[in-house]
Design an enzyme around this catalytic site. Structure first.
Site, PDB file in Angstrom:
ATOM      1  N   HIS A 183       0.773  -1.180  -0.003  1.00 54.20           N
ATOM      2  CA  HIS A 183       0.000  -0.120  -0.112  1.00 54.20           C
ATOM      3  C   HIS A 183       1.087   1.239  -0.069  1.00 54.20           C
ATOM      4  CE1 HIS A 183      -3.582   2.328   0.502  1.00 54.20           C
ATOM      5  NE2 HIS A 183      -2.786   3.264   1.512  1.00 54.20           N
ATOM      6  N   CYS A 184       0.640   2.114  -1.031  1.00 57.27           N
ATOM      7  CA  CYS A 184       1.561   3.222  -1.129  1.00 57.27           C
ATOM      8  C   CYS A 184       0.836   4.554  -0.506  1.00 57.27           C
ATOM      9  CB  CYS A 184       1.963   3.305  -2.863  1.00 57.27           C
ATOM     10  SG  CYS A 184       3.144   4.590  -2.976  1.00 57.27           S
ATOM     11  N   LYS A 185       1.536   5.086   0.200  1.00 54.36           N
ATOM     12  CA  LYS A 185       1.018   6.260   0.816  1.00 54.36           C
ATOM     13  C   LYS A 185       1.246   7.415  -0.228  1.00 54.36           C
ATOM     14  CE  LYS A 185       2.529   5.316   5.474  1.00 54.36           C
ATOM     15  NZ  LYS A 185       3.501   5.876   6.642  1.00 54.36           N
TER      16      LYS A 185
END
Length: 400
Positions: free
Chosen positions: A156-158
């Site tokens: 999951h990429c911020k």
């Protein structure tokens, strides 16, 4: 609950009277469609701000000062990198990386219950997600941030405010690659101008608009469309700040790009890398604490017989500190850089069999994750070598 005469093919976690106890019925949340779903992450806003700043400073201030033909080369290289980055960044954010079954339902307007880690260790069991209510592949993970199952989950990429999976991984990779090249070229341009400002300032004042400037200490920015006068000090201060920002960004981008090149060469995902690394750290700690390790026929040390498979939990973020706790060994903590969805890896080493339950998927008879268990539902049985359920009352423990 009487175990005698019950069906033995149940795959749902059994903690209370209903499989719905897996989640908190009173808590629900909308699943995120993509990276544009509200609320935006602060990293996402920072990323777009840095991109906009670099574009304005590069194309508006410093590249126009380069003498020909260097200015044309800088415009071409930096322009291509920035345009490719913009397109792929928008694609990586806009694409829905959810599993095909989740996308087919198109029920994003209906809230899903939120996974409660305090009550259950995971929501996917035997390749079935009890939140999304679909059967999934082994590479599918349920992300707690996006609240949905992600196909070929990586992390999951911020910065994208979105999960990276099979649907948008290559867009993400090209986004990082183009950003690295664009920032590198821009950094070289600004350093050249910074040096030439002291060595040979006349070489930076070749634009036609400088003929009307009387003072050598006056510089023009936003050439050639909207010339604006500024001082030499202001030009250097902005250059210094931009170099510092570009250097920091480049270090992060090179680290991230190198990491994903390493993963591609080894045919791994970020998720696989984290789990493999954590298992290695836990195994090393077991050795240091004196727990016996199993050996194969070649005499090589293996993992402990009572190692447990980790629960699937993908709502931990990259910069968070993740702790793994068990009854005997205490807490195993590791802090990892970058942004990704992870799972807690629990390892239990028990030498007393007469007072406890075996939890997990590795028992005296090994069970492969995802395989239907015929004689031992949910992967638990009484300690001390008990042979399956008997008539009378029995108790269950939490599934890991």
């Amino acid at each position: 609950m009487s175990c005698f005469g019950r069906g033995l093919r149940r795959t749902a976690p059994a903690r209370a009277s209903s499989r719905n106890e897996l989640v908190t019925p009173s808590t629900a949340s909308l699943s995120r469609v993509n990276g544009w779903a509200c609320p935006p992450h602060s990293f996402q806003l920072v990323g777009w701000t840095i991109y906009s700043y670099m574009a304005v400073v590069g194309f508006g201030i410093y590249i126009p000062l380069l003498p020909s033909p260097w200015s044309h080369m800088a415009y071409s290289l930096t322009g291509i990198a920035f345009i490719v980055h913009l397109v792929t960044h928008l694609a990586a954010v806009s694409i829905d990386p959810a599993e095909a079954g989740v996308r087919a339902k198109k029920s994003y307007s209906n809230p899903l219950p939120v996974f409660d880690k305090k009550k259950q260790p995971h929501v996917i069991h035997n390749l079935h997600c009890y939140l999304c209510k679909i059967n999934v592949d082994p590479k599918v993970k349920h992300c707690g941030v996006c609240n949905k199952c992600i196909e070929d989950f990586d992390h999951h990429c911020k910065w994208l405010n979105n999960c990276v999976g099979g649907q948008n991984y290559w867009y993400f990779f090209v986004t990082v690659l183009s950003a690295t090249l664009g920032v590198l070229v821009l950094l070289m341009v600004i350093l050249f101008i910074f040096i030439q400002h002291y060595m040979d300032p006349a070489s930076l004042r070749t634009a036609q608009q400088f003929t009307s400037v009387l003072s050598n200490g006056t510089w023009l920015v936003f050439l050639p469309l909207a010339p604006l006068e500024t001082s030499s000090g202001s030009l250097l201060v902005v250059a210094f700040l931009t170099v510092m920002l570009a250097t920091g960004s480049l270090l992060l981008l090179v680290h991230l790009l190198g990491f994903h090149i390493y993963l591609l060469l080894n045919k791994m995902s970020t998720y696989d890398y984290i789990i493999t690394r954590r298992r290695g750290q836990a195994s090393q700690q077991d050795i240091e604490m004196g727990f016996p390790q199993s050996s194969d026929s070649n005499g090589n040390a293996g993992q402990n017989h009572q190692q447990m498979e980790p629960p699937i939990d993908c709502d931990a973020l990259l910069s968070d500190s993740v702790s793994c706790k068990n009854q005997e060994t205490g807490t195993i903590s590791s802090r990892l850089s970058g942004s990704f969805c992870t799972e807690l890896d629990n390892f239990t080493k028990s030498s007393e069999k007469e007072n406890g339950f075996y939890y997990g998927t590795e028992l005296p008879t090994q069970i492969i994750p995802g395989e239907v268990v015929m004689d031992d539902p949910l992967g638990w049985r009484l300690g001390g070598g008990a042979e399956g359920p008997r008539a009378g009352q029995c108790e269950g423990g939490p599934l890991h």
